[in-house]
Design an enzyme around this catalytic site. Structure first.
Site, mmCIF file in Angstrom:
data_model
loop_
_atom_site.group_PDB
_atom_site.id
_atom_site.type_symbol
_atom_site.label_atom_id
_atom_site.label_comp_id
_atom_site.label_asym_id
_atom_site.label_seq_id
_atom_site.Cartn_x
_atom_site.Cartn_y
_atom_site.Cartn_z
ATOM 1 N N ASP A 12 -9.657 -49.061 -21.644
ATOM 2 C CA ASP A 12 -8.318 -49.654 -21.605
ATOM 3 C C ASP A 12 -7.381 -48.718 -22.357
ATOM 4 O OD1 ASP A 12 -6.193 -51.531 -21.326
ATOM 5 O OD2 ASP A 12 -6.615 -52.353 -23.306
ATOM 6 N N SER A 13 -6.085 -48.965 -22.204
ATOM 7 C CA SER A 13 -5.107 -48.184 -22.967
ATOM 8 C C SER A 13 -5.229 -48.474 -24.460
ATOM 9 C CB SER A 13 -3.710 -48.570 -22.512
ATOM 10 O OG SER A 13 -3.491 -49.941 -22.771
ATOM 11 N N TYR A 44 0.352 -47.794 -21.943
ATOM 12 C CA TYR A 44 0.400 -47.087 -20.661
ATOM 13 C C TYR A 44 1.556 -47.624 -19.793
ATOM 14 C CZ TYR A 44 -4.458 -45.142 -20.932
ATOM 15 O OH TYR A 44 -5.604 -44.472 -21.258
ATOM 16 N N GLY A 45 1.935 -48.857 -20.087
ATOM 17 C CA GLY A 45 2.829 -49.605 -19.190
ATOM 18 C C GLY A 45 4.157 -48.954 -18.865
ATOM 19 N N CYS A 75 -7.877 -52.593 -17.583
ATOM 20 C CA CYS A 75 -6.444 -52.422 -17.820
ATOM 21 C C CYS A 75 -5.740 -52.627 -16.482
ATOM 22 C CB CYS A 75 -6.209 -51.006 -18.340
ATOM 23 S SG CYS A 75 -4.489 -50.551 -18.567
ATOM 24 N N ASN A 76 -4.858 -53.614 -16.418
ATOM 25 C CA ASN A 76 -4.140 -53.885 -15.162
ATOM 26 C C ASN A 76 -3.282 -52.684 -14.761
ATOM 27 O OD1 ASN A 76 -4.119 -57.142 -14.539
ATOM 28 N ND2 ASN A 76 -4.450 -56.677 -16.682
ATOM 29 N N THR A 77 -2.673 -52.041 -15.760
ATOM 30 C CA THR A 77 -1.764 -50.930 -15.483
ATOM 31 C C THR A 77 -2.532 -49.747 -14.892
ATOM 32 O OG1 THR A 77 -0.550 -51.659 -17.426
ATOM 33 C CG2 THR A 77 0.057 -49.525 -16.525
ATOM 34 N N CYS A 185 -2.027 -58.566 -18.127
ATOM 35 C CA CYS A 185 -2.305 -57.431 -19.013
ATOM 36 C C CYS A 185 -3.439 -57.872 -19.930
ATOM 37 C CB CYS A 185 -1.049 -57.102 -19.820
ATOM 38 S SG CYS A 185 -1.338 -55.938 -21.165
ATOM 39 N N THR A 186 -4.422 -57.007 -20.116
ATOM 40 C CA THR A 186 -5.619 -57.443 -20.851
ATOM 41 C C THR A 186 -5.370 -57.604 -22.356
ATOM 42 O OG1 THR A 186 -6.369 -55.137 -20.935
ATOM 43 C CG2 THR A 186 -7.230 -56.503 -19.159
ATOM 44 N N HIS A 187 -4.224 -57.155 -22.828
ATOM 45 C CA HIS A 187 -3.883 -57.420 -24.235
ATOM 46 C C HIS A 187 -3.436 -58.874 -24.443
ATOM 47 C CE1 HIS A 187 -3.846 -53.049 -24.626
ATOM 48 N NE2 HIS A 187 -3.656 -53.159 -25.931
HETATM 49 N N1 DGL Z 1 -4.160 -53.620 -21.374
HETATM 50 C C1 DGL Z 1 -3.226 -52.913 -20.544
HETATM 51 C C2 DGL Z 1 -3.025 -53.663 -19.230
HETATM 52 O O1 DGL Z 1 -3.823 -54.503 -18.889
HETATM 53 C C3 DGL Z 1 -1.997 -52.639 -21.316
HETATM 54 C C4 DGL Z 1 -1.143 -51.603 -20.689
HETATM 55 C C5 DGL Z 1 -0.310 -50.832 -21.624
HETATM 56 O O2 DGL Z 1 -0.874 -50.114 -22.439
HETATM 57 O O3 DGL Z 1 0.911 -50.917 -21.510
HETATM 58 O O4 DGL Z 1 -2.110 -53.404 -18.487
#
Ligand code: DGL
Length: 264
Positions: A12-13, A44-45, A75-77, A185-187
């Site tokens: 993930d990011s 990453y977004g 990570c969705n992004t 978003c996984t956060h």
């Molecule tokens: N956990 C990432 C997601 O699911 C966060 C993306 C980010 O870092 O902006 O998109």
């Protein structure tokens, strides 16, 4: 060497993908895992598709060098921007995560759902395709959760700033009378306690963690890669910034694991 004993690689990011990692180890307690939190490059977004692809390649290559038998893009992004590319480039099964539009669209009684996600996810082609496929007849209130990922990365889930941002982001959704909030978003699963305080009881909060864990198991089984050992899995989690944040987030998980700093 028996490939079945090789770890599932997850990246993930940052620390957010551990919300998915938890679902994976719960469903498959005998699997070994390797987790990369690319916190140095979070979020990453707001990055370009090219940058997200380059970072996803870097993470994937490290995991492959360390014998990952399957890779979960937690990570969705990164999934919505890079997974097609990763699948073309690397000869390993990939599982990705996308906002759970399908179940929300199926079960909404108000015909209105909210999606809280990053700019990168909401502006991706893949998100547009999924929305077109499953949510054509309902209202989808899309909201960029700008600033939330850095707050979770700093373990500031309970800060006044977090509450202020969440209130602002939920407002248009409440005005549209959503009854499902999709965490894209996984956060964000780490913000559920705060979200529940701000939402009426009838709004259900959903994410894709369990579905990703089930899909991981299915793919492992199809590729004859399920670990059939009866030993508990071994887990190594690495952050390229402060590994204490991972330790704090996972302090209640009663599974032995190693959490360390790693320069990757
Ligand atoms: N956990 C990432 C997601 O699911 C966060 C993306 C980010 O870092 O902006 O998109």
């Amino acid at each position: 060497m028996n490939q079945k004993n090789n770890p599932i690689g997850i990246f993930d990011s940052g620390v957010g993908g551990t919300s998915i990692w938890k679902d994976i180890i719960l469903l498959m307690p005998n699997e070994n895992t390797l987790y990369l939190a690319d916190s140095r490059n979070a979020p990453y977004g707001q990055k370009s598709k090219e940058e997200i692809i380059a970072l996803s390649e870097k993470n994937t290559e490290w995991l492959l060098e360390n014998n990952a038998k399957l890779i979960v893009v937690a990570c969705n992004t990164a999934t919505t921007n890079a997974i097609k590319h990763l699948r073309q480039k690397y000869d390993v099964p990939f599982v990705g995560i996308e906002p759970a539009i399908k179940p929300a669209a199926l079960y909404t009684k108000h015909n209105a759902v909210g999606v809280l996600a990053t700019q990168g996810t909401l502006s991706s082609e893949l998100f547009d395709e999924t929305k077109g496929k499953f949510a054509r007849d309902i209202k989808v209130v899309e909201q960029v959760g700008e600033g939330l990922v850095p707050l979770v990365e700093q373990h500031k889930m309970d800060s006044p700033k977090t509450t202020e941002l969440l209130k602002k982001y939920l407002q248009p959704m409440l005005e549209a009378h959503i009854d499902y909030l999709i965490l894209g978003c996984t956060h964000y699963p780490y913000l559920v306690t705060q979200l529940k305080k701000l939402l009426p009881d009838y709004v259900k909060i959903i994410d894709s963690g369990e579905a990703v864990a089930r899909q991981t198991k299915k793919l492992l089984s199809e590729h004859m890669l399920l670990n059939n050992s009866n030993q508990p899995g071994r887990h190594f989690l690495y952050s390229n910034t402060d590994s204490n944040i991972l330790k704090l987030l996972l302090k209640d998980i009663e599974v032995p694991m190693e959490i360390e700093y790693l320069d990757f």
